[in-house]
Design a protein around this motif. Structure first.
Motif, PDB file in Angstrom:
ATOM      1  N   TYR A  11       0.677  -1.281  -0.084  1.00 29.00           N
ATOM      2  CA  TYR A  11       0.137  -0.109   0.014  1.00 29.00           C
ATOM      3  C   TYR A  11       0.857   1.152   0.065  1.00 29.00           C
ATOM      4  CZ  TYR A  11      -3.986   3.125   1.206  1.00 29.00           C
ATOM      5  OH  TYR A  11      -4.891   3.828   1.097  1.00 29.00           O
ATOM      6  N   ALA A  12       1.919   1.365   0.817  1.00 30.28           N
ATOM      7  CA  ALA A  12       2.797   2.384   0.931  1.00 30.28           C
ATOM      8  C   ALA A  12       3.352   2.588  -0.523  1.00 30.28           C
ATOM      9  CB  ALA A  12       3.983   2.233   1.973  1.00 30.28           C
ATOM     10  N   ILE A  13       3.992   1.516  -1.220  1.00 28.57           N
ATOM     11  CA  ILE A  13       4.653   1.519  -2.285  1.00 28.57           C
ATOM     12  C   ILE A  13       3.828   2.152  -3.403  1.00 28.57           C
ATOM     13  CG2 ILE A  13       5.689   0.327  -4.074  1.00 28.57           C
ATOM     14  CD1 ILE A  13       6.825  -1.530  -2.014  1.00 28.57           C
ATOM     15  N   THR A  14       2.563   1.850  -3.378  1.00 30.57           N
ATOM     16  CA  THR A  14       1.446   2.240  -4.270  1.00 30.57           C
ATOM     17  C   THR A  14       1.260   3.708  -4.111  1.00 30.57           C
ATOM     18  OG1 THR A  14       0.379   0.054  -4.367  1.00 30.57           O
ATOM     19  CG2 THR A  14      -0.820   1.893  -5.078  1.00 30.57           C
ATOM     20  N   ILE A  15       1.196   4.238  -2.895  1.00 37.64           N
ATOM     21  CA  ILE A  15       0.879   5.807  -2.638  1.00 37.64           C
ATOM     22  C   ILE A  15       2.071   6.260  -3.079  1.00 37.64           C
ATOM     23  CG2 ILE A  15       0.564   7.237  -0.865  1.00 37.64           C
ATOM     24  CD1 ILE A  15      -1.867   5.529  -1.267  1.00 37.64           C
ATOM     25  N   PHE A  16       3.174   6.067  -2.776  1.00 37.97           N
ATOM     26  CA  PHE A  16       4.399   6.514  -3.036  1.00 37.97           C
ATOM     27  C   PHE A  16       4.672   6.749  -4.747  1.00 37.97           C
ATOM     28  CE2 PHE A  16       9.135   6.509  -4.503  1.00 37.97           C
ATOM     29  CZ  PHE A  16       9.572   7.584  -4.007  1.00 37.97           C
ATOM     30  N   TYR A  17       4.225   5.715  -5.465  1.00 34.40           N
ATOM     31  CA  TYR A  17       4.511   5.621  -6.762  1.00 34.40           C
ATOM     32  C   TYR A  17       3.450   6.540  -7.545  1.00 34.40           C
ATOM     33  CZ  TYR A  17       6.005   3.836 -11.524  1.00 34.40           C
ATOM     34  OH  TYR A  17       6.113   3.714 -12.729  1.00 34.40           O
ATOM     35  N   THR A  18       2.103   6.331  -7.055  1.00 34.27           N
ATOM     36  CA  THR A  18       1.163   7.354  -7.480  1.00 34.27           C
ATOM     37  C   THR A  18       1.639   8.793  -7.418  1.00 34.27           C
ATOM     38  OG1 THR A  18      -0.478   5.799  -6.995  1.00 34.27           O
ATOM     39  CG2 THR A  18      -1.375   7.817  -7.452  1.00 34.27           C
ATOM     40  N   LEU A  19       1.959   9.281  -6.283  1.00 36.00           N
ATOM     41  CA  LEU A  19       2.453  10.664  -6.018  1.00 36.00           C
ATOM     42  C   LEU A  19       3.617  10.905  -6.943  1.00 36.00           C
ATOM     43  CD1 LEU A  19       2.468  10.736  -2.011  1.00 36.00           C
ATOM     44  CD2 LEU A  19       0.899  11.632  -3.716  1.00 36.00           C
ATOM     45  N   LEU A  20       4.492  10.204  -7.115  1.00 35.72           N
ATOM     46  CA  LEU A  20       5.472  10.222  -8.238  1.00 35.72           C
ATOM     47  C   LEU A  20       4.882  10.517  -9.566  1.00 35.72           C
ATOM     48  CD1 LEU A  20       8.652  10.438  -8.389  1.00 35.72           C
ATOM     49  CD2 LEU A  20       8.782   7.828  -8.931  1.00 35.72           C
ATOM     50  N   ILE A  21       4.392   9.624 -10.057  1.00 34.87           N
ATOM     51  CA  ILE A  21       3.445   9.638 -11.350  1.00 34.87           C
ATOM     52  C   ILE A  21       2.686  11.122 -11.402  1.00 34.87           C
ATOM     53  CG2 ILE A  21       1.734   8.804 -13.001  1.00 34.87           C
ATOM     54  CD1 ILE A  21       4.454   7.483 -12.953  1.00 34.87           C
ATOM     55  N   ILE A  22       1.908  11.426 -10.338  1.00 34.67           N
ATOM     56  CA  ILE A  22       1.206  12.498 -10.340  1.00 34.67           C
ATOM     57  C   ILE A  22       2.240  13.859 -10.665  1.00 34.67           C
ATOM     58  CG2 ILE A  22      -0.199  14.259  -8.775  1.00 34.67           C
ATOM     59  CD1 ILE A  22      -1.511  11.660  -7.803  1.00 34.67           C
ATOM     60  N   TYR A  23       3.456  13.817  -9.745  1.00 41.07           N
ATOM     61  CA  TYR A  23       4.438  14.764 -10.015  1.00 41.07           C
ATOM     62  C   TYR A  23       4.784  15.063 -11.209  1.00 41.07           C
ATOM     63  CZ  TYR A  23       8.872  17.204 -10.008  1.00 41.07           C
ATOM     64  OH  TYR A  23       9.969  17.946 -10.294  1.00 41.07           O
ATOM     65  N   PHE A  24       4.922  13.997 -12.045  1.00 35.95           N
ATOM     66  CA  PHE A  24       5.498  14.156 -13.582  1.00 35.95           C
ATOM     67  C   PHE A  24       4.285  14.647 -14.279  1.00 35.95           C
ATOM     68  CE2 PHE A  24       9.101  11.276 -12.014  1.00 35.95           C
ATOM     69  CZ  PHE A  24      10.015  11.921 -12.726  1.00 35.95           C
ATOM     70  N   TRP A  25       3.122  14.127 -13.997  1.00 38.38           N
ATOM     71  CA  TRP A  25       1.779  14.649 -14.685  1.00 38.38           C
ATOM     72  C   TRP A  25       1.757  16.099 -14.873  1.00 38.38           C
ATOM     73  CZ3 TRP A  25      -1.709  10.220 -13.055  1.00 38.38           C
ATOM     74  CH2 TRP A  25      -1.918   9.266 -14.058  1.00 38.38           C
ATOM     75  N   PHE A  26       1.930  16.669 -13.486  1.00 42.19           N
ATOM     76  CA  PHE A  26       1.456  17.962 -13.336  1.00 42.19           C
ATOM     77  C   PHE A  26       2.611  19.065 -13.119  1.00 42.19           C
ATOM     78  CE2 PHE A  26      -2.380  15.378 -12.253  1.00 42.19           C
ATOM     79  CZ  PHE A  26      -3.284  16.127 -13.101  1.00 42.19           C
ATOM     80  N   PHE A  27       3.712  18.599 -12.625  1.00 39.13           N
ATOM     81  CA  PHE A  27       4.838  19.535 -12.291  1.00 39.13           C
ATOM     82  C   PHE A  27       6.152  19.535 -12.903  1.00 39.13           C
ATOM     83  CE2 PHE A  27       1.947  18.641  -8.735  1.00 39.13           C
ATOM     84  CZ  PHE A  27       1.167  19.959  -8.611  1.00 39.13           C
ATOM     85  N   ALA A  28       6.457  18.237 -13.416  1.00 42.54           N
ATOM     86  CA  ALA A  28       7.727  18.093 -14.040  1.00 42.54           C
ATOM     87  C   ALA A  28       7.954  18.873 -15.400  1.00 42.54           C
ATOM     88  CB  ALA A  28       7.997  16.523 -14.223  1.00 42.54           C
ATOM     89  N   PHE A  29       8.894  18.960 -16.049  1.00 47.91           N
ATOM     90  CA  PHE A  29       9.348  19.184 -17.389  1.00 47.91           C
ATOM     91  C   PHE A  29       9.005  21.001 -17.272  1.00 47.91           C
ATOM     92  CE2 PHE A  29       7.823  14.748 -17.644  1.00 47.91           C
ATOM     93  CZ  PHE A  29       9.199  14.407 -17.606  1.00 47.91           C
ATOM     94  N   GLY A  30       9.035  21.470 -16.186  1.00 48.98           N
ATOM     95  CA  GLY A  30       8.600  23.041 -16.280  1.00 48.98           C
ATOM     96  C   GLY A  30       7.174  23.223 -16.852  1.00 48.98           C
ATOM     97  N   ARG A  31       6.258  22.297 -16.506  1.00 41.92           N
ATOM     98  CA  ARG A  31       4.866  22.673 -16.803  1.00 41.92           C
ATOM     99  C   ARG A  31       4.379  23.895 -16.125  1.00 41.92           C
ATOM    100  NH1 ARG A  31       2.583  18.029 -19.124  1.00 41.92           N
ATOM    101  NH2 ARG A  31       3.906  16.070 -18.736  1.00 41.92           N
ATOM    102  N   THR A  32       4.600  24.005 -14.821  1.00 43.09           N
ATOM    103  CA  THR A  32       4.027  25.302 -14.125  1.00 43.09           C
ATOM    104  C   THR A  32       4.827  26.404 -14.394  1.00 43.09           C
ATOM    105  OG1 THR A  32       5.871  25.040 -12.494  1.00 43.09           O
ATOM    106  CG2 THR A  32       3.517  24.193 -12.106  1.00 43.09           C
TER     107      THR A  32
END
Length: 311
Positions: A11-32
């Motif tokens: 469960y902890a791994i799933t939560i951490f990995y989901t947050l990581l993907i969300i970061y790349f979805w919305f904040f990585a690569f200079g999106r903001t």
């Protein structure tokens, strides 16, 4: 490890990995940083003929887009393994909920200007999750966790390679390639003209020796000649060479139109005294019209059609 402890860890791994993907979805690569520069929503609802899977040549000489395409699949394989480990679910139910979730995220990306809604991403992400689910089914069959993890990892790699190969072949089948050269004089002139010229041994233009291979169009003096050909609504690259031979007065013109649209208009005053060549891309070409006036000479006129490999 106790079953409850295992579940907590997963469960902890799933939560951490989901947050990581969300970061790349919305904040990585200079999106903001680029939000203020975007004023229109981007929604891509039509997929490519088949979404692109990097081929062997791409892996040997990768570009940024090759890594993005491959990453869009590989990054979602863990979800196909972790979610079934946490909750009993069928493949159909898992994929339905996963696709709906991806659609929601893609919509949020577009509405917040932090990305775009791209159906190709939805397809690639879902394929990754499906590979993970298949690897989970193949791997987790015993009570030996290390064996299960090893088999699941190997299964993920094998399934990824299999999907890569299958969709690579499908993508190749639905990707057009440039076909062989077809000389325009191999087609019938719809006006009845048959004067395409006799191929001379050579031309001299601007002091350069030119040896036509397929055809020559030329007239004498102030005359004008029109040639019209039917190409059959093809996607193609039209190529032609033109110039004024050294022994002739420097006067004349060439005009090339396709379906009434002018693609080339050259007069003697606008060109250098040397051989010139043009390649014109035509997404849909039916009627080709060539008008030659004066001492202009046109040679090796033809086209290469964009065709599927199975044509």
């Amino acid at each position: 490890m106790h079953l409850k402890q295992q579940r907590k860890t997963i469960y902890a791994i799933t939560i951490f990995y989901t947050l990581l993907i969300i970061y790349f979805w919305f904040f990585a690569f200079g999106r903001t940083d680029s939000v203020d520069q975007i004023s229109e929503y981007t929604f891509i609802f039509l997929p490519d003929a088949f979404f692109r899977v990097p081929g062997l040549s791409d892996i040997l000489h990768p570009t940024l887009m090759d890594f993005v395409d491959l990453g869009n699949i590989a990054a979602f394989i863990p979800f196909g393994i972790l979610i079934p480990l946490l909750y009993r679910t069928s493949f159909v139910r898992f994929m339905t909920l996963f696709i709906l979730s991806i659609l929601v995220v893609e919509t949020i990306q577009a509405l917040t200007f932090l990305g775009s809604f791209d159906i190709n991403d939805v397809i690639q992400n879902s394929l990754g999750a499906a590979i993970g689910f298949g690897a989970y089914k193949l791997g987790f069959r015993t009570k030996n966790n290390w064996r299960n993890i090893t088999v699941t990892g190997i299964s993920s790699a094998v399934l990824m390679l299999g999907v890569w190969g299958v969709f690579g072949m499908i993508d190749q089948m639905f990707t057009k390639e440039i076909g062989p050269f077809v000389a325009i004089n191999d087609l019938k002139d719809s006006t009845g003209n048959t004067i395409t010229g006799t191929k001379p041994s050579s031309l001299k233009i601007g002091g350069q020796d030119v040896e036509p291979q397929y055809n020559v169009y030329g007239i004498e003096g102030n005359k004008q000649e029109t040639y019209t050909y039917t190409l059959g609504n093809k996607e193609l690259y039209l190529s032609l060479n033109y110039g004024i031979p050294d022994q002739k007065d420097f006067q004349g013109s060439i005009k090339v139109t396709v379906d009434g649209q002018e693609f080339l208009s050259v007069s003697a005053e606008d060109q250098l005294h040397e051989p010139d060549m043009r390649i014109i891309y035509l997404p849909q070409a039916n009627e080709l019209t060539i008008i030659i006036e004066g001492n202009e000479t046109l040679w090796d006129v033809g086209f290469r059609e964009m065709v599927y490999t199975w044509n």
